[in-house]
Scaffold this motif. Structure first.
Motif, PDB file in Angstrom:
ATOM      1  N   GLY A  53      37.206  18.377  40.342  1.00 56.58           N
ATOM      2  CA  GLY A  53      36.614  18.604  41.654  1.00 56.58           C
ATOM      3  C   GLY A  53      36.662  20.030  42.158  1.00 56.58           C
ATOM      4  O   GLY A  53      36.524  20.259  43.360  1.00 56.58           O
ATOM      5  N   VAL A  54      36.828  21.007  41.252  1.00 62.52           N
ATOM      6  CA  VAL A  54      36.925  22.400  41.703  1.00 62.52           C
ATOM      7  C   VAL A  54      35.541  22.956  42.034  1.00 62.52           C
ATOM      8  O   VAL A  54      34.514  22.467  41.560  1.00 62.52           O
ATOM      9  N   ALA A  55      35.548  24.008  42.864  1.00 58.17           N
ATOM     10  CA  ALA A  55      34.298  24.648  43.261  1.00 58.17           C
ATOM     11  C   ALA A  55      33.725  25.488  42.138  1.00 58.17           C
ATOM     12  O   ALA A  55      32.504  25.507  41.919  1.00 58.17           O
ATOM     13  N   ASP A  56      34.583  26.212  41.432  1.00 53.14           N
ATOM     14  CA  ASP A  56      34.130  26.973  40.266  1.00 53.14           C
ATOM     15  C   ASP A  56      35.326  27.366  39.396  1.00 53.14           C
ATOM     16  O   ASP A  56      36.486  27.200  39.781  1.00 53.14           O
ATOM     17  N   VAL A  57      35.004  27.856  38.202  1.00 57.02           N
ATOM     18  CA  VAL A  57      36.008  28.297  37.242  1.00 57.02           C
ATOM     19  C   VAL A  57      35.608  29.673  36.733  1.00 57.02           C
ATOM     20  O   VAL A  57      34.433  29.911  36.405  1.00 57.02           O
ATOM     21  N   VAL A  58      36.572  30.591  36.673  1.00 56.93           N
ATOM     22  CA  VAL A  58      36.345  31.913  36.103  1.00 56.93           C
ATOM     23  C   VAL A  58      37.375  32.150  35.006  1.00 56.93           C
ATOM     24  O   VAL A  58      38.406  31.479  34.931  1.00 56.93           O
ATOM     25  N   ARG A  59      37.065  33.126  34.165  1.00 56.70           N
ATOM     26  CA  ARG A  59      37.989  33.408  33.071  1.00 56.70           C
ATOM     27  C   ARG A  59      39.180  34.224  33.532  1.00 56.70           C
ATOM     28  O   ARG A  59      40.289  34.057  33.025  1.00 56.70           O
ATOM     29  N   ASP A  60      38.946  35.111  34.497  1.00 55.19           N
ATOM     30  CA  ASP A  60      39.987  36.050  34.905  1.00 55.19           C
ATOM     31  C   ASP A  60      40.040  36.120  36.424  1.00 55.19           C
ATOM     32  O   ASP A  60      39.011  36.279  37.089  1.00 55.19           O
ATOM     33  N   ALA A  61      41.250  36.008  36.980  1.00 50.97           N
ATOM     34  CA  ALA A  61      41.419  36.015  38.427  1.00 50.97           C
ATOM     35  C   ALA A  61      41.053  37.345  39.063  1.00 50.97           C
ATOM     36  O   ALA A  61      40.917  37.417  40.295  1.00 50.97           O
ATOM     37  N   VAL A  64      39.491  27.888  40.115  1.00 53.95           N
ATOM     38  CA  VAL A  64      40.421  27.978  38.991  1.00 53.95           C
ATOM     39  C   VAL A  64      40.100  29.201  38.153  1.00 53.95           C
ATOM     40  O   VAL A  64      38.931  29.508  37.885  1.00 53.95           O
ATOM     41  N   ALA A  65      41.160  29.908  37.729  1.00 52.36           N
ATOM     42  CA  ALA A  65      41.049  30.986  36.746  1.00 52.36           C
ATOM     43  C   ALA A  65      41.806  30.559  35.491  1.00 52.36           C
ATOM     44  O   ALA A  65      43.002  30.277  35.558  1.00 52.36           O
ATOM     45  N   GLU A  66      41.103  30.489  34.373  1.00 51.12           N
ATOM     46  CA  GLU A  66      41.697  30.014  33.124  1.00 51.12           C
ATOM     47  C   GLU A  66      40.993  30.668  31.939  1.00 51.12           C
ATOM     48  O   GLU A  66      39.766  30.613  31.829  1.00 51.12           O
ATOM     49  N   THR A  67      41.784  31.296  31.065  1.00 54.42           N
ATOM     50  CA  THR A  67      41.201  31.996  29.915  1.00 54.42           C
ATOM     51  C   THR A  67      40.683  31.034  28.847  1.00 54.42           C
ATOM     52  O   THR A  67      39.776  31.370  28.100  1.00 54.42           O
ATOM     53  N   LYS A  68      41.254  29.843  28.765  1.00 57.42           N
ATOM     54  CA  LYS A  68      40.884  28.876  27.725  1.00 57.42           C
ATOM     55  C   LYS A  68      39.658  28.087  28.187  1.00 57.42           C
ATOM     56  O   LYS A  68      39.766  27.120  28.931  1.00 57.42           O
ATOM     57  N   GLU A  69      38.498  28.494  27.727  1.00 56.21           N
ATOM     58  CA  GLU A  69      37.260  27.887  28.202  1.00 56.21           C
ATOM     59  C   GLU A  69      37.128  26.425  27.789  1.00 56.21           C
ATOM     60  O   GLU A  69      36.347  25.673  28.390  1.00 56.21           O
TER      61      GLU A  69
END
Length: 312
Positions: free
Chosen positions: A191-199, A176-181
């Motif tokens: 269940g996601v593998a990881d989250v980043v702020r910017d794709a 997932v890429a999502e700016t709202k932390e």
């Protein structure tokens, strides 16, 4: 009856008194019980004048309620049935081209009705008719997310949270890429593998599929993330009216737009919600708060979905 209506560009949505509707052939009247608020409502408040066939227009395209009247020729439905309403293309979309559900009652084509299973909360039923249908259709029916795929989701809002979980349930490795932390923990719980702020951090990582639920400066980043030869980008979000993509970057990749879905999609999402396989974040508000709720959306102050509850 009461109705929240778009009256013209530059004007806030207005709460007006309007006549109660009656059903024509093939139509039903629904006593609205829940109606979701969506960024598309705001988009049409910006571009609607000249696009909508008439003003004022009662908004609200994400609706669930109880059938209270039935028109000639309607079969398979009766007064008292609990339903959601799908914008499936059978008739022009509610809230944009025909009067929608930010009102005590709405008229719907019987072919657009999805049966709400007993025990499903009507707020969930309402959000499933757009946020659920649109995100699920894009991820599962258009993107064909399945076991073994590396899948990216851009935007973990009202649609992205459902699309993410659908991909996880399908067996994909989901990022997932999502700016709202503030919603990152919700994504991890899904269940996601990881989250980043910017794709942009995904560039060159060989994703099989990226579904862009944002549509701002994100589509180029989605293209850069998918592998050449078999990679697919599904575009859902329309955060900007236009955006550019570097022409050479699309060679050997597939870009496809996904719009809406079907009654079957909604009923499949209903089942996942009822079984609590998907548990989206949402907040109930009162019917009288719809105008203020849209302003909260405009200011990006909402995590998940806002759903107006009324008529109980």
């Amino acid at each position: 009856m009461r109705a929240w209506q778009f009256e013209g560009s530059g004007k806030p949505i207005a709460l007006n008194e309007v006549p109660e509707p009656t059903p024509g052939p093939g139509e039903v009247v629904i006593d609205v019980k829940a109606s979701g608020l969506c960024h598309s409502d705001l988009m049409y408040m910006e571009i609607g004048e000249g696009t909508m066939p008439f003003l004022p227009m009662t908004q609200g395209h994400e609706n669930a309620g109880v059938i209270s009247a039935i028109g000639e020729g309607v079969e398979g439905w009766k007064v008292g049935d609990v339903v959601g309403v799908c914008s499936s293309g059978v008739r022009p979309p509610l809230g944009m081209f025909t009067p929608g559900g930010f009102a005590d009652k709405l008229v719907a084509d019987a072919r657009d009705l999805a049966r709400v299973p007993e025990g499903l909360d009507l707020s969930l039923a309402a959000l499933a008719t757009d946020a659920g249908m649109t995100s699920y259709h894009a991820m599962i029916k258009v993107g064909h997310a399945t076991t073994g795929m590396k899948v990216g989701v851009i935007g973990y809002g009202g649609l992205g949270q459902i699309g993410t979980r659908a991909a996880v349930l399908a067996g994909a490795e989901v990022h997932v890429a999502e700016t709202k932390e503030s919603v990152w923990d919700l994504a991890r719980e899904a269940g996601v593998a990881d989250v980043v702020r910017d794709a942009s951090e995904w560039a060159g990582q060989g994703f099989d599929l990226v579904v862009d639920y944002a549509g701002f400066d994100t589509t180029q980043k989605a293209v850069d993330a998918v592998k050449r030869g078999t990679g697919t980008v599904v575009q859902v979000g329309l955060g900007l009216p236009t955006f550019t993509i570097q022409s050479s970057s699309i060679l050997g990749k597939t870009i496809v737009g996904s719009l809406g879905g079907t009654v079957q999609d909604i009923e499949e999402v209903f089942g996942l919600l009822l079984d609590r396989e998907i548990e989206p974040a949402y907040t109930d508000i009162a019917f009288e708060e719809i105008g203020a709720g849209l302003e909260r959306l405009r200011r990006n102050e909402v995590a998940g979905r806002l759903v107006a509850r009324f008529g109980d």
